[in-house]
Design a protein around this motif. Sequence first.
Motif, PDB file in Angstrom:
ATOM      1  N   GLU A  25     -47.037 -30.802  18.992  1.00  0.00           N
ATOM      2  CA  GLU A  25     -45.659 -31.270  18.812  1.00  0.00           C
ATOM      3  C   GLU A  25     -45.089 -31.810  20.117  1.00  0.00           C
ATOM      4  O   GLU A  25     -44.398 -32.831  20.138  1.00  0.00           O
ATOM      5  CB  GLU A  25     -44.786 -30.128  18.283  1.00  0.00           C
ATOM      6  N   HIS A  26     -45.389 -31.136  21.230  1.00  0.00           N
ATOM      7  CA  HIS A  26     -44.874 -31.566  22.529  1.00  0.00           C
ATOM      8  C   HIS A  26     -45.494 -32.897  22.949  1.00  0.00           C
ATOM      9  O   HIS A  26     -44.785 -33.809  23.379  1.00  0.00           O
ATOM     10  CB  HIS A  26     -45.174 -30.501  23.575  1.00  0.00           C
ATOM     11  N   GLN A  48     -43.008 -35.883  25.391  1.00  0.00           N
ATOM     12  CA  GLN A  48     -42.359 -35.101  26.420  1.00  0.00           C
ATOM     13  C   GLN A  48     -43.369 -34.823  27.534  1.00  0.00           C
ATOM     14  O   GLN A  48     -44.569 -34.938  27.345  1.00  0.00           O
ATOM     15  CB  GLN A  48     -41.827 -33.787  25.843  1.00  0.00           C
ATOM     16  N   SER A 106     -44.329 -35.929  20.876  1.00  0.00           N
ATOM     17  CA  SER A 106     -42.944 -36.343  21.118  1.00  0.00           C
ATOM     18  C   SER A 106     -42.781 -37.031  22.469  1.00  0.00           C
ATOM     19  O   SER A 106     -41.666 -37.323  22.891  1.00  0.00           O
ATOM     20  CB  SER A 106     -42.015 -35.133  21.042  1.00  0.00           C
TER      21      SER A 106
END
Length: 291
Positions: A151-152, A157, A155
């Motif tokens: 997920e990180h 990030q 995204s």
Amino acid sequence: METDPETVFDMPSGASVVADYLSPRGTKLDLLGISVMAQPPGCVDVSMKGMAPVLNVQLPGARREELDTLTVNGGKATLSGLKGGNFNLFAPLDSLDLRCTNYDWECLLEVNEDQLPELVAEAFDGRTTFRDALSGGFDPMLGQLGLFVVEHLRSNQNNRLYIEGLSIAMIARALALTTDKAASVATTGTDPRIARAIDYIEAHLGEDLSIARIAQAAAMSPSWFQSAFRSVTGRPVFAYVRERRLERARILLADPRLPLSQIAFACGFSSHSHMSRLFRARFGASPREMR
């Protein structure tokens, strides 16, 4: 060499590392000797010689892989690909040939074998040992950690300490499950070491901090340090550092002569917008509004 657009990664025969042929949704943690990636759905076609240790984790709820061929050290093998949360740990191998269809996102980590005894020293007696060339099983904790990583990375990030922490935890957990020695040690009595680590963090708050360097300041392995830090402070390293950076920035805001961009870089944020986003989430207002 042209790469099939439907192929997750396509490697020349005899390659020894995965990281050089992965999709761009990944990062190399050089000080830890780890490459971590969010592996998208698609065809996996790999042929490797003298490969490094690789951990592959299916995410919770992931669909089953469709395996065509898997040959380990010249012999046929099987993967555990039944449900999300399954994992496979490939030890350093003489040869690996793998072709399968991956239907969902997975988390893949490749580790420098030479750095493993330092990364998770508690799992080894001075040398890297693996029970089997290919180990695997079902572990909800690994699946959840892999989900956070994917997920990180998806995204876009770039919280280095966050990714480092998750990667270390995944490696330690996998080794504890697949080697003959657990990778956990007691964290009692580590307060003086954690105090040294906190001093190091405060002195280098404006720099690109790394768990590897902070752990070195505490004279601990990264895995042991990470567990001890949370035990002593009540929060993970990345959360502690983020809070300290925000508090320092809030103090510097009192000086109207300092531009917001200068404050951001002085406190270790990647940009003014990065600082502003975290400020609003933490204090309910932007740095400009709080000034």
